[in-house]
Design a protein around this motif. Structure first.
Motif, PDB file in Angstrom:
ATOM      1  N   GLU A 195       0.841  -1.203   0.000  1.00  0.00           N
ATOM      2  CA  GLU A 195       0.000   0.000   0.000  1.00  0.00           C
ATOM      3  C   GLU A 195       0.875   1.251   0.000  1.00  0.00           C
ATOM      4  OE1 GLU A 195      -2.778   2.923   0.198  1.00  0.00           O
ATOM      5  OE2 GLU A 195      -3.204   0.822  -0.215  1.00  0.00           O
ATOM      6  N   ARG A 196       1.891   1.279   0.853  1.00  0.00           N
ATOM      7  CA  ARG A 196       2.754   2.459   0.927  1.00  0.00           C
ATOM      8  C   ARG A 196       3.545   2.653  -0.370  1.00  0.00           C
ATOM      9  NH1 ARG A 196       3.850   0.304   6.103  1.00  0.00           N
ATOM     10  NH2 ARG A 196       5.953  -0.320   5.467  1.00  0.00           N
ATOM     11  N   VAL A 197       4.093   1.556  -0.889  1.00  0.00           N
ATOM     12  CA  VAL A 197       4.919   1.644  -2.092  1.00  0.00           C
ATOM     13  C   VAL A 197       4.086   2.078  -3.295  1.00  0.00           C
ATOM     14  CG1 VAL A 197       6.303   0.303  -3.735  1.00  0.00           C
ATOM     15  CG2 VAL A 197       6.629  -0.026  -1.281  1.00  0.00           C
ATOM     16  N   LEU A 198       2.933   1.450  -3.484  1.00  0.00           N
ATOM     17  CA  LEU A 198       2.100   1.749  -4.651  1.00  0.00           C
ATOM     18  C   LEU A 198       1.443   3.125  -4.546  1.00  0.00           C
ATOM     19  CD1 LEU A 198       0.521  -1.767  -5.201  1.00  0.00           C
ATOM     20  CD2 LEU A 198       2.185  -0.604  -6.683  1.00  0.00           C
TER      21      LEU A 198
ATOM     22  N   VAL B 158     -14.043   5.138   9.690  1.00  0.00           N
ATOM     23  CA  VAL B 158     -13.814   4.926   8.261  1.00  0.00           C
ATOM     24  C   VAL B 158     -12.732   5.868   7.735  1.00  0.00           C
ATOM     25  CG1 VAL B 158     -14.867   5.146   5.970  1.00  0.00           C
ATOM     26  CG2 VAL B 158     -16.098   3.969   7.807  1.00  0.00           C
ATOM     27  N   ILE B 159     -12.745   7.122   8.174  1.00  0.00           N
ATOM     28  CA  ILE B 159     -11.693   8.056   7.759  1.00  0.00           C
ATOM     29  C   ILE B 159     -10.327   7.525   8.170  1.00  0.00           C
ATOM     30  CG2 ILE B 159     -10.688  10.338   8.220  1.00  0.00           C
ATOM     31  CD1 ILE B 159     -13.582  11.409   8.355  1.00  0.00           C
ATOM     32  N   GLN B 160     -10.238   7.022   9.387  1.00  0.00           N
ATOM     33  CA  GLN B 160      -8.951   6.524   9.881  1.00  0.00           C
ATOM     34  C   GLN B 160      -8.470   5.326   9.075  1.00  0.00           C
ATOM     35  OE1 GLN B 160      -8.915   5.452  14.057  1.00  0.00           O
ATOM     36  NE2 GLN B 160      -6.728   5.828  14.170  1.00  0.00           N
TER      37      GLN B 160
ATOM     38  N   GLY C 297      -5.350   5.020   5.574  1.00  0.00           N
ATOM     39  CA  GLY C 297      -4.194   4.128   5.501  1.00  0.00           C
ATOM     40  C   GLY C 297      -4.218   3.187   4.310  1.00  0.00           C
ATOM     41  N   TRP C 298      -5.315   3.191   3.546  1.00  0.00           N
ATOM     42  CA  TRP C 298      -5.451   2.270   2.400  1.00  0.00           C
ATOM     43  C   TRP C 298      -5.990   3.014   1.183  1.00  0.00           C
ATOM     44  CZ3 TRP C 298      -3.405  -2.475   2.519  1.00  0.00           C
ATOM     45  CH2 TRP C 298      -3.109  -3.027   3.772  1.00  0.00           C
TER      46      TRP C 298
END
Length: 202
Positions: free
Chosen positions: A26-29, A98-100, A104-105
């Motif tokens: 997730e972080r890389v993409l 949901v915001i939180q 992160g995704w």
């Protein structure tokens, strides 16, 4: 020691490895949507063969990310007790949750087309639960009786997406003294805007 007892730590370790790969992916993409499995493996600190053993292709990895992300969003909704908490309490808590989670995704949940059956099923359940929450809010008088709930749901989702963008930009805002990434504060903005625009006319 039984065979089952021996296997349990391995299964737990494998689950941790998969979760780590998904989170790193997730972080890389999010930073580089063209990144390949080799880059993701390196960032996750595992061999490329480890990633390939668990995900047959880059597309399979993205599908798994989406399924994992939407399951987390659904859990975030359920924690807010959409069917049992007072509608206003549920609306605020679920919005903050949901915001939180979605912050992160962002890459995984932002895929234009879901192909993984688990992700599609979770996505459909999320929409159903959101509709039911807004239905309860309408029954409680928080939304006007004539408001189209399909439209209200789309507006609500758009407000949440804007709050997520605000959260992502909060680093710059924090440096300049502006912005607030706190999910509760952002949830209050979302709910106040939603109800202020669709609430009972004074």
């Amino acid at each position: 020691m039984t065979q089952t007892a021996k296997e349990r730590p391995l299964r737990a370790d494998a689950e941790r490895t998969v979760r780590n790969i998904l989170e790193v992916a997730e972080r890389v993409l999010a930073e580089d949507p063209t990144a390949g499995l080799g880059q993701i493996a390196a960032a996750a600190g595992v061999a490329r063969t480890t990633v390939h053993r668990r995900f047959a292709s880059r597309e399979a990895l993205i599908d798994a990310m989406a399924a994992h992300a939407f399951r987390q969003v659904e859990e975030a909704i359920d924690i807010g007790r959409p069917e049992t908490a007072p509608p206003m309490v549920a609306l605020h808590q679920i919005t903050a949750n949901v915001i939180q989670v979605k912050s992160g995704w962002r890459y995984a949940v932002g895929q234009p087309r879901l192909t993984d059956p688990d992700a599609v099923a979770a996505h459909d359940r999320i929409f159903t639960k959101c509709h039911r929450l807004l239905e309860r809010a309408q029954q409680a008088g928080l939304l006007r009786s004539g408001v189209d709930l399909g439209w209200a749901r789309r507006v609500y989702h758009a407000l949440i997406e804007q709050a997520i963008i605000e959260s992502a930009q909060s680093g710059e805002g924090a440096e300049s003294g502006e912005g607030d990434a706190d999910p509760d504060a952002l949830a209050s903005l979302v709910v106040d805007t939603l109800l202020g625009g669709l609430g009972p006319k004074g």
